[in-house]
Design a protein around this motif. Structure first.
Motif, PDB file in Angstrom:
ATOM      1  N   ALA A  42       0.613  -1.149   0.088  1.00 48.28           N
ATOM      2  CA  ALA A  42       0.025   0.032  -0.036  1.00 48.28           C
ATOM      3  C   ALA A  42       0.904   1.221   0.072  1.00 48.28           C
ATOM      4  CB  ALA A  42      -1.036  -0.100   1.275  1.00 48.28           C
ATOM      5  N   GLN A  43       1.851   1.393   0.741  1.00 47.81           N
ATOM      6  CA  GLN A  43       2.811   2.370   0.727  1.00 47.81           C
ATOM      7  C   GLN A  43       3.516   2.481  -0.531  1.00 47.81           C
ATOM      8  OE1 GLN A  43       3.310   4.669   3.087  1.00 47.81           O
ATOM      9  NE2 GLN A  43       4.830   5.746   1.814  1.00 47.81           N
ATOM     10  N   SER A  44       3.912   1.531  -1.382  1.00 50.92           N
ATOM     11  CA  SER A  44       4.540   1.489  -2.505  1.00 50.92           C
ATOM     12  C   SER A  44       3.410   2.142  -3.527  1.00 50.92           C
ATOM     13  CB  SER A  44       4.998   0.279  -2.898  1.00 50.92           C
ATOM     14  OG  SER A  44       5.675   0.184  -4.293  1.00 50.92           O
ATOM     15  N   ALA A  45       2.306   1.557  -3.528  1.00 48.77           N
ATOM     16  CA  ALA A  45       1.415   2.020  -4.508  1.00 48.77           C
ATOM     17  C   ALA A  45       0.944   3.580  -4.304  1.00 48.77           C
ATOM     18  CB  ALA A  45       0.015   1.221  -4.227  1.00 48.77           C
ATOM     19  N   LYS A  46       0.976   4.128  -2.880  1.00 49.97           N
ATOM     20  CA  LYS A  46       0.762   5.371  -2.644  1.00 49.97           C
ATOM     21  C   LYS A  46       2.023   6.442  -3.247  1.00 49.97           C
ATOM     22  CE  LYS A  46       0.626   8.609   1.260  1.00 49.97           C
ATOM     23  NZ  LYS A  46       0.729   8.796   2.711  1.00 49.97           N
ATOM     24  N   GLU A  47       3.132   5.848  -3.138  1.00 48.64           N
ATOM     25  CA  GLU A  47       4.356   6.524  -3.912  1.00 48.64           C
ATOM     26  C   GLU A  47       4.120   6.638  -5.226  1.00 48.64           C
ATOM     27  OE1 GLU A  47       7.550   4.253  -2.415  1.00 48.64           O
ATOM     28  OE2 GLU A  47       7.192   4.984  -0.475  1.00 48.64           O
ATOM     29  N   ASP A  48       3.428   5.513  -5.806  1.00 42.60           N
ATOM     30  CA  ASP A  48       3.241   5.527  -7.316  1.00 42.60           C
ATOM     31  C   ASP A  48       2.350   6.506  -7.777  1.00 42.60           C
ATOM     32  OD1 ASP A  48       5.102   3.162  -7.747  1.00 42.60           O
ATOM     33  OD2 ASP A  48       3.361   1.798  -7.743  1.00 42.60           O
ATOM     34  N   LEU A  49       1.282   6.629  -6.950  1.00 40.86           N
ATOM     35  CA  LEU A  49       0.234   7.606  -7.363  1.00 40.86           C
ATOM     36  C   LEU A  49       0.822   9.154  -7.114  1.00 40.86           C
ATOM     37  CD1 LEU A  49      -2.798   6.106  -5.574  1.00 40.86           C
ATOM     38  CD2 LEU A  49      -2.346   6.286  -7.928  1.00 40.86           C
ATOM     39  N   ILE A  50       1.516   9.282  -6.249  1.00 44.39           N
ATOM     40  CA  ILE A  50       2.344  10.487  -5.881  1.00 44.39           C
ATOM     41  C   ILE A  50       3.238  10.758  -7.318  1.00 44.39           C
ATOM     42  CG2 ILE A  50       4.176  11.867  -4.511  1.00 44.39           C
ATOM     43  CD1 ILE A  50       2.868  10.399  -2.034  1.00 44.39           C
ATOM     44  N   ASN A  51       3.990  10.023  -7.416  1.00 45.58           N
ATOM     45  CA  ASN A  51       4.810   9.917  -8.846  1.00 45.58           C
ATOM     46  C   ASN A  51       4.121  10.307 -10.023  1.00 45.58           C
ATOM     47  OD1 ASN A  51       7.226   9.719  -7.061  1.00 45.58           O
ATOM     48  ND2 ASN A  51       7.229   7.586  -7.766  1.00 45.58           N
ATOM     49  N   LEU A  52       2.917   9.687 -10.132  1.00 47.07           N
ATOM     50  CA  LEU A  52       1.978   9.981 -11.230  1.00 47.07           C
ATOM     51  C   LEU A  52       1.592  11.450 -11.257  1.00 47.07           C
ATOM     52  CD1 LEU A  52       0.772   8.969 -13.825  1.00 47.07           C
ATOM     53  CD2 LEU A  52      -1.035   7.747 -12.515  1.00 47.07           C
ATOM     54  N   LYS A  53       1.185  11.859 -10.103  1.00 42.93           N
ATOM     55  CA  LYS A  53       0.714  13.129  -9.894  1.00 42.93           C
ATOM     56  C   LYS A  53       1.528  14.140 -10.299  1.00 42.93           C
ATOM     57  CE  LYS A  53      -1.072  16.234  -6.312  1.00 42.93           C
ATOM     58  NZ  LYS A  53      -0.329  16.812  -5.265  1.00 42.93           N
ATOM     59  N   ASN A  54       2.930  13.974  -9.818  1.00 40.39           N
ATOM     60  CA  ASN A  54       3.704  14.695 -10.143  1.00 40.39           C
ATOM     61  C   ASN A  54       4.228  14.894 -11.615  1.00 40.39           C
ATOM     62  OD1 ASN A  54       4.267  15.377  -7.464  1.00 40.39           O
ATOM     63  ND2 ASN A  54       6.087  13.802  -7.026  1.00 40.39           N
ATOM     64  N   GLU A  55       4.147  13.853 -12.230  1.00 36.14           N
ATOM     65  CA  GLU A  55       4.365  13.738 -13.622  1.00 36.14           C
ATOM     66  C   GLU A  55       3.171  14.610 -14.215  1.00 36.14           C
ATOM     67  OE1 GLU A  55       5.100   9.901 -15.266  1.00 36.14           O
ATOM     68  OE2 GLU A  55       6.269   9.457 -13.845  1.00 36.14           O
ATOM     69  N   ILE A  56       1.977  14.377 -14.055  1.00 36.90           N
ATOM     70  CA  ILE A  56       0.807  15.058 -14.633  1.00 36.90           C
ATOM     71  C   ILE A  56       0.909  16.621 -14.218  1.00 36.90           C
ATOM     72  CG2 ILE A  56      -1.698  15.547 -14.266  1.00 36.90           C
ATOM     73  CD1 ILE A  56      -1.790  12.306 -13.739  1.00 36.90           C
ATOM     74  N   GLU A  57       1.490  16.962 -13.134  1.00 35.19           N
ATOM     75  CA  GLU A  57       1.430  18.399 -12.991  1.00 35.19           C
ATOM     76  C   GLU A  57       2.744  19.006 -13.848  1.00 35.19           C
ATOM     77  OE1 GLU A  57       2.368  18.557  -8.769  1.00 35.19           O
ATOM     78  OE2 GLU A  57       0.299  18.498  -8.094  1.00 35.19           O
ATOM     79  N   VAL A  58       3.701  18.344 -13.953  1.00 33.03           N
ATOM     80  CA  VAL A  58       4.739  18.727 -15.008  1.00 33.03           C
ATOM     81  C   VAL A  58       4.238  18.998 -16.221  1.00 33.03           C
ATOM     82  CG1 VAL A  58       6.904  18.133 -16.094  1.00 33.03           C
ATOM     83  CG2 VAL A  58       6.728  17.937 -13.755  1.00 33.03           C
ATOM     84  N   LEU A  59       3.337  17.922 -16.497  1.00 33.65           N
ATOM     85  CA  LEU A  59       2.883  17.934 -18.316  1.00 33.65           C
ATOM     86  C   LEU A  59       1.869  19.146 -18.378  1.00 33.65           C
ATOM     87  CD1 LEU A  59       2.179  14.048 -18.709  1.00 33.65           C
ATOM     88  CD2 LEU A  59       3.915  15.626 -19.863  1.00 33.65           C
ATOM     89  N   ASN A  60       1.180  19.663 -17.160  1.00 34.26           N
ATOM     90  CA  ASN A  60       0.231  20.532 -17.132  1.00 34.26           C
ATOM     91  C   ASN A  60       1.106  21.829 -17.388  1.00 34.26           C
ATOM     92  OD1 ASN A  60      -2.455  19.412 -17.280  1.00 34.26           O
ATOM     93  ND2 ASN A  60      -2.425  19.051 -15.028  1.00 34.26           N
ATOM     94  N   ILE A  61       2.060  21.892 -16.673  1.00 37.83           N
ATOM     95  CA  ILE A  61       3.015  23.206 -16.662  1.00 37.83           C
ATOM     96  C   ILE A  61       3.427  23.206 -18.081  1.00 37.83           C
ATOM     97  CG2 ILE A  61       5.065  24.198 -16.000  1.00 37.83           C
ATOM     98  CD1 ILE A  61       4.480  23.065 -13.147  1.00 37.83           C
ATOM     99  N   ASP A  62       4.064  22.319 -18.589  1.00 41.07           N
ATOM    100  CA  ASP A  62       4.466  22.355 -19.868  1.00 41.07           C
ATOM    101  C   ASP A  62       3.527  22.656 -20.952  1.00 41.07           C
ATOM    102  OD1 ASP A  62       7.153  21.746 -19.072  1.00 41.07           O
ATOM    103  OD2 ASP A  62       6.910  19.509 -19.773  1.00 41.07           O
TER     104      ASP A  62
END
Length: 70
Positions: A42-62
């Motif tokens: 569950a902790q690892s899955a949470k980290e996956d979601l955080i990483n995905l969220k960060n990637e989406i934020e970068v894509l939105n900024i770009d």
């Protein structure tokens, strides 16, 4: 393996662990170990979601910066 597949795999493993514990398929002496495994997944899955969220934020900024130049 994509992040989505990795996340889905972890969630499926967690569900299987919980189901096996609830159905009494896991010997009592192994319940704590299985519980810890599920928490770790569950902790690892949470980290996956955080990483995905960060990637989406970068894509939105770009995307927004590219569209503002139009």
């Amino acid at each position: 393996m994509s992040q989505q597949n990795n996340y889905d795999s972890k969630m499926k493993q967690i569900e299987q662990i919980i189901e096996s514990i609830e159905q009494g398929k896991v010997p009592l002496v192994e319940v704590e170990e299985k519980y810890k495994e599920a928490v770790s997944l569950a902790q690892s899955a949470k980290e996956d979601l955080i990483n995905l969220k960060n990637e989406i934020e970068v894509l939105n900024i770009d995307f927004n910066s590219n569209n503002s130049n139009d």
